[in-house]
Design a protein around this motif. Sequence first.
Motif, PDB file in Angstrom:
ATOM      1  N   ALA A 184       0.845  -1.189   0.000  1.00 27.31           N
ATOM      2  CA  ALA A 184       0.000   0.000   0.000  1.00 27.31           C
ATOM      3  C   ALA A 184       0.884   1.245   0.000  1.00 27.31           C
ATOM      4  O   ALA A 184       2.098   1.177   0.208  1.00 27.31           O
ATOM      5  CB  ALA A 184      -0.937  -0.003   1.204  1.00 27.31           C
ATOM      6  N   TRP A 189      -4.105  -0.559  -1.934  1.00 34.03           N
ATOM      7  CA  TRP A 189      -4.751   0.751  -1.767  1.00 34.03           C
ATOM      8  C   TRP A 189      -3.712   1.856  -1.690  1.00 34.03           C
ATOM      9  O   TRP A 189      -2.540   1.605  -1.409  1.00 34.03           O
ATOM     10  CB  TRP A 189      -5.655   0.782  -0.533  1.00 34.03           C
ATOM     11  CG  TRP A 189      -5.031   0.313   0.757  1.00 34.03           C
ATOM     12  CD1 TRP A 189      -5.057  -0.959   1.271  1.00 34.03           C
ATOM     13  CD2 TRP A 189      -4.301   1.112   1.712  1.00 34.03           C
ATOM     14  NE1 TRP A 189      -4.374  -1.005   2.467  1.00 34.03           N
ATOM     15  CE2 TRP A 189      -3.910   0.256   2.775  1.00 34.03           C
ATOM     16  CE3 TRP A 189      -3.938   2.453   1.779  1.00 34.03           C
ATOM     17  CZ2 TRP A 189      -3.194   0.692   3.872  1.00 34.03           C
ATOM     18  CZ3 TRP A 189      -3.217   2.907   2.884  1.00 34.03           C
ATOM     19  CH2 TRP A 189      -2.856   2.020   3.906  1.00 34.03           C
ATOM     20  N   MET A 226      -3.643   5.858  -0.091  1.00 36.04           N
ATOM     21  CA  MET A 226      -4.325   6.910   0.654  1.00 36.04           C
ATOM     22  C   MET A 226      -3.570   8.214   0.446  1.00 36.04           C
ATOM     23  O   MET A 226      -2.368   8.305   0.715  1.00 36.04           O
ATOM     24  CB  MET A 226      -4.394   6.585   2.150  1.00 36.04           C
ATOM     25  CG  MET A 226      -5.084   7.660   2.980  1.00 36.04           C
ATOM     26  SD  MET A 226      -5.284   7.187   4.721  1.00 36.04           S
ATOM     27  CE  MET A 226      -6.576   5.942   4.561  1.00 36.04           C
ATOM     28  N   GLN A 263      -5.885  -0.799  -6.454  1.00 34.52           N
ATOM     29  CA  GLN A 263      -7.248  -1.294  -6.289  1.00 34.52           C
ATOM     30  C   GLN A 263      -8.180  -0.222  -5.727  1.00 34.52           C
ATOM     31  O   GLN A 263      -9.299  -0.038  -6.223  1.00 34.52           O
ATOM     32  CB  GLN A 263      -7.236  -2.514  -5.360  1.00 34.52           C
ATOM     33  CG  GLN A 263      -8.592  -3.189  -5.215  1.00 34.52           C
ATOM     34  CD  GLN A 263      -8.485  -4.486  -4.420  1.00 34.52           C
ATOM     35  OE1 GLN A 263      -7.406  -5.055  -4.283  1.00 34.52           O
ATOM     36  NE2 GLN A 263      -9.606  -4.951  -3.889  1.00 34.52           N
ATOM     37  N   THR A 264      -7.751   0.500  -4.697  1.00 38.07           N
ATOM     38  CA  THR A 264      -8.598   1.494  -4.042  1.00 38.07           C
ATOM     39  C   THR A 264      -7.785   2.742  -3.736  1.00 38.07           C
ATOM     40  O   THR A 264      -6.619   2.641  -3.341  1.00 38.07           O
ATOM     41  CB  THR A 264      -9.188   0.936  -2.724  1.00 38.07           C
ATOM     42  OG1 THR A 264      -9.866  -0.295  -2.995  1.00 38.07           O
ATOM     43  CG2 THR A 264     -10.169   1.926  -2.103  1.00 38.07           C
ATOM     44  N   VAL A 265      -8.395   3.906  -3.920  1.00 36.66           N
ATOM     45  CA  VAL A 265      -7.767   5.180  -3.578  1.00 36.66           C
ATOM     46  C   VAL A 265      -8.655   5.898  -2.579  1.00 36.66           C
ATOM     47  O   VAL A 265      -9.865   6.042  -2.799  1.00 36.66           O
ATOM     48  CB  VAL A 265      -7.545   6.060  -4.829  1.00 36.66           C
ATOM     49  CG1 VAL A 265      -6.938   7.408  -4.428  1.00 36.66           C
ATOM     50  CG2 VAL A 265      -6.647   5.350  -5.830  1.00 36.66           C
ATOM     51  N   TRP A 266      -8.045   6.346  -1.469  1.00 32.73           N
ATOM     52  CA  TRP A 266      -8.749   7.125  -0.463  1.00 32.73           C
ATOM     53  C   TRP A 266      -8.206   8.546  -0.428  1.00 32.73           C
ATOM     54  O   TRP A 266      -6.995   8.774  -0.607  1.00 32.73           O
ATOM     55  CB  TRP A 266      -8.579   6.508   0.931  1.00 32.73           C
ATOM     56  CG  TRP A 266      -9.494   5.355   1.209  1.00 32.73           C
ATOM     57  CD1 TRP A 266     -10.848   5.321   1.129  1.00 32.73           C
ATOM     58  CD2 TRP A 266      -9.107   4.052   1.636  1.00 32.73           C
ATOM     59  NE1 TRP A 266     -11.338   4.082   1.459  1.00 32.73           N
ATOM     60  CE2 TRP A 266     -10.283   3.274   1.779  1.00 32.73           C
ATOM     61  CE3 TRP A 266      -7.873   3.456   1.896  1.00 32.73           C
ATOM     62  CZ2 TRP A 266     -10.268   1.957   2.194  1.00 32.73           C
ATOM     63  CZ3 TRP A 266      -7.859   2.130   2.311  1.00 32.73           C
ATOM     64  CH2 TRP A 266      -9.042   1.399   2.455  1.00 32.73           C
ATOM     65  N   SER A 301     -11.893   8.361  -6.277  1.00 28.77           N
ATOM     66  CA  SER A 301     -11.404   8.046  -4.937  1.00 28.77           C
ATOM     67  C   SER A 301     -12.563   7.917  -3.964  1.00 28.77           C
ATOM     68  O   SER A 301     -13.636   8.501  -4.169  1.00 28.77           O
ATOM     69  CB  SER A 301     -10.448   9.136  -4.438  1.00 28.77           C
ATOM     70  OG  SER A 301     -11.107  10.381  -4.322  1.00 28.77           O
ATOM     71  N   GLN A 302     -12.328   7.129  -2.929  1.00 29.28           N
ATOM     72  CA  GLN A 302     -13.278   7.028  -1.827  1.00 29.28           C
ATOM     73  C   GLN A 302     -12.878   7.983  -0.714  1.00 29.28           C
ATOM     74  O   GLN A 302     -11.720   8.397  -0.633  1.00 29.28           O
ATOM     75  CB  GLN A 302     -13.318   5.586  -1.301  1.00 29.28           C
ATOM     76  CG  GLN A 302     -13.719   4.557  -2.347  1.00 29.28           C
ATOM     77  CD  GLN A 302     -13.785   3.152  -1.783  1.00 29.28           C
ATOM     78  OE1 GLN A 302     -13.865   2.970  -0.573  1.00 29.28           O
ATOM     79  NE2 GLN A 302     -13.751   2.152  -2.660  1.00 29.28           N
ATOM     80  N   CYS A 332     -11.982   9.273   2.987  1.00 26.27           N
ATOM     81  CA  CYS A 332     -11.469   8.782   4.266  1.00 26.27           C
ATOM     82  C   CYS A 332     -12.023   9.678   5.377  1.00 26.27           C
ATOM     83  O   CYS A 332     -12.138  10.899   5.203  1.00 26.27           O
ATOM     84  CB  CYS A 332      -9.941   8.791   4.284  1.00 26.27           C
ATOM     85  SG  CYS A 332      -9.181  10.403   4.108  1.00 26.27           S
TER      86      CYS A 332
END
Length: 795
Positions: A548, A581, A583, A605-608, A618-619, A621
Amino acid sequence: MSTEQSPLCIPRIGLPAAAALLAGAVWALHAPMTLSPNPAWALLAVGAAAWLWCWPLRIPGLLALGYGLATLHAGQVMAHTLPAEWDRKTATLIATVTDLPQLEPKGARWRMRVESSPLPTLRHQSIRVSYYPSPKDGADGGEDFASRIHVGQRWRLTVQLRAPRSLINPGGFDGERQAFAQRLVATAILKRPETARLLESRQGLNAWREGMSARIAATTTSPYARFIRGLALGDTRSLTDSDWTILRNDGLTHLIAISGSHVGFVGAMFALLVGAWLRLFPRVQRALPRPIAMSVAAAGGGLLYCAVTGNEAPTLRTALMMAVLAVAAVQRRRIAPLDLLALVVMLMVLFDPLAVMGAGFWLSMLGVGWLMAVMPSHNEGTLRTFMRTQFVATFALMPVAMLWFGQVSIAGSLANWIAVPWWSGVVVPLALIGTALEALMQGAGAWAWSLASWAFGLTWPLFEWIAARAWSMAWMPSVSLAVLLIACVGTLWMTMPRGMPMRWLGLVGMVPLFWPWLPRPAYGNIELRVIDVGQGLSVYLRTHRTDALYDAGPAKPGGRDEGELSVLPSLRAIGVRRLAWMMLSHGDNDHAGGAASVRRGMPVQTVWAPQGAKVPESQRCFRGQRWQQDGVRFEVLWPLRGSPYLANDSSCVLRIESRSGVALLTGDIGVDVERELVRLNAAQLRAQLVSAPHHGSLTSSSDALIRAAGAKWVLGGTGYRNMFRHPRPAVVKRWHDAGARFPVTADYGMLTATSSPQGWKVTALREQRPRLWDAQRHRQGSAVTVSYEDDRSGL
């Protein structure tokens, strides 16, 4: 009676002698410290005497000679390197431009040899000057000044001097090493361009080269003229980043600049011209036999062309080979191919031992040596020999290319099968013929250059297509020297001539290179690496099975993108192929600027990111998010859910709890957020390791946070002598007084923190990889591992 004598066989040269001399130079240049001049001179003298006169000690003598010679050259560069007290000081210099200026979208940089300087150690030394105009420069000497710089000019300039310095990461470009190898004792930023004065106009071979390159650009309308400038004169300044990416992916970078084949063609042209002239005057051949005259002419032409195009390692190697063959021809002797290569290696090391620090030297010498060693002595036919040569060149140099560049062109063999015969047999001869005609009469070479551009354009779309394939390039993690040696043995066995049994076993030696064993933290532990991105932050997180990233470093408009230049190479060198991920603490450029490059370079896979940070796809946080990976617990402590975006004060604060300790990544939060976090739950802030809030600014690291954290380590991502003066001494003192150590990437390069049953272990890349040129340039403080009381003076 035959005039041919026995083969040239001097026991003072040969492969063992060349290997010993080369080993001595490499040993000296990779030692963490160097000898003083007097012992180095003594070692050189004793080694030279043993080599020349004492047969039993010739090999040890050459080892000592290489060590002493390289030590003296290295010491000379270090003795003239800009002293620390002159770093960032302004001075007026008189200097001459010695190489083609590198024009950039927003400025230029060029190399100069100093003639007059207020600092005596800079006189007669090389520096690199950069210029990036600003609006305050004005129209007179501002935006257009870069276009006025030409090689061979003599200028009086006012510059701000700087010691050579670069970011230090695994897999990243080492600008300090390159500056040392090129004998650059300082860099400089041009100041007050309106006061610069041209003292002499352009002159010399490089000035002719620049002028000829400008003629190609002016007379050739083809979009591929930029490549012809590179193929004919080694001027690759017009090639774009996209061009270089295609060439790297296709394994063609060795062809687009000046290569050995160019020198061979020029030498052949000189030889044919002299041979034709001698045919017109047969009586001359009685005193000057035509084979000898043609050999000498070829060597002279090759050496001249090598000087004109910059004396790069592949061209110098070919030119020296031709010169040695010419000497052998004059003496009517023969020389074995491997002995010829050994002699060339020895000449290059004796002439410039610092050349062994460049990739070009090793790729050139090893490539030719490998071909000489494994190619069959009998004639297999032109096509079969060519295909075998490309196969050997592609696979034999794979471990060496991986060591230097961290990547391997899988498509290289296919692309070279097409490019080598077409470019070397058609495009390059046309480009060189055009250059020769233009040198004789202005305008005479335009037709050849246009035809060369047309011929080049026939193949370039195919190479663009090949480079765009996912299989064209493979990024390789850094491996140990033992793995590289095993891979070299495997490739040597695999590329042996036909008849060697079980050549396929060579593939076994390649397995650890492509699938190395990469140690990972035990279940429940974690490793954090603060990547050196200058003034910014990027922290790589590795658990037992997960990778990550927290922040991605800065990106400057039209300039450096540390996501591409520092973060991605570091991740690839570590062996990361995808991120679970990423962040982004907040949207500021120094933390999120490199995110787009990271996402293009590998799957994420995932970005915060915090709400309002304007990070695409992005999601959000927010406080209260919790998850667990491989026995390590992650928790977001800030920002509050639904709170407005407040830039720094909306930074995502991440708490990481492993079996052996707690780490706190704080982004750029300020004292107000720190106090609010203490009020919400001070116990959550207890951590043995903390990333310095806001890089150690005066608006962060409040007494409340310091008491609540009780940290033993504070890791800072800062740029060397950054304009914000981070970390501020008062902030460092507060952490020191609380019992914490405060290393920063500006001083130590990448910082690695590993949790273990014994607690957090912190190491610094500059300490793990000491270089002899590091000592006087960078060690302002003491080692990371000493007590903070001893370390305080350096921070």
